[in-house]
Design an enzyme around this catalytic site. Structure first.
Site: not given
Length: 124
Positions: A46-47
């Protein structure tokens, strides 16, 4: 200290078409079975997707935030340095989809798809 600093996640490459992160696997990343916690793969995915998505935004009052992540754990990791490589699948007006593959050198340990949406933010 933010999450990325706490986990030791570093940005290696970032542009509109590719984001690469790396992290040395340490005791703080482990589950009780002495393998890396699967949530670390989700954080990396997600980062990386969010960094890439934000680089594809042209409006100054918008940010890209994750709304969905699908993560497949393929192999266990006990040590070493892992990399997460994100590439866009679709860059739309409001929604972006990014594929992220996490791996140590030589094999894949995780495949994720992260969906990111644009949100307007109030600027000071």
């Amino acid at each position: 200290m933010n999450l990325l600093e706490n986990l030791g996640i570093e940005t290696v490459e970032q542009n509109k078409n590719r984001v690469t992160l790396k992290m040395k696997v340490e005791d703080k990343h482990m589950q009780p079975y002495k393998i890396m916690h699967g949530g670390i793969n989700a954080v990396l995915a997600e980062t990386a997707a969010s960094i890439g998505a934000n680089l594809n935004i042209s409006e100054s009052d918008e940010v890209a935030v994750g709304v969905d992540i699908n993560t497949h754990h393929l192999n266990a990791v006990k040590d070493g340095v892992i990399s997460a490589e994100a590439m866009p699948i679709r860059i739309g007006v409001n929604i972006q989809v990014w594929q992220v593959i996490t791996h140590p050198e030589g094999s894949s340990i995780n495949n994720s798809m992260s969906t990111v949406t644009l949100k307007r933010v109030k600027l000071n």
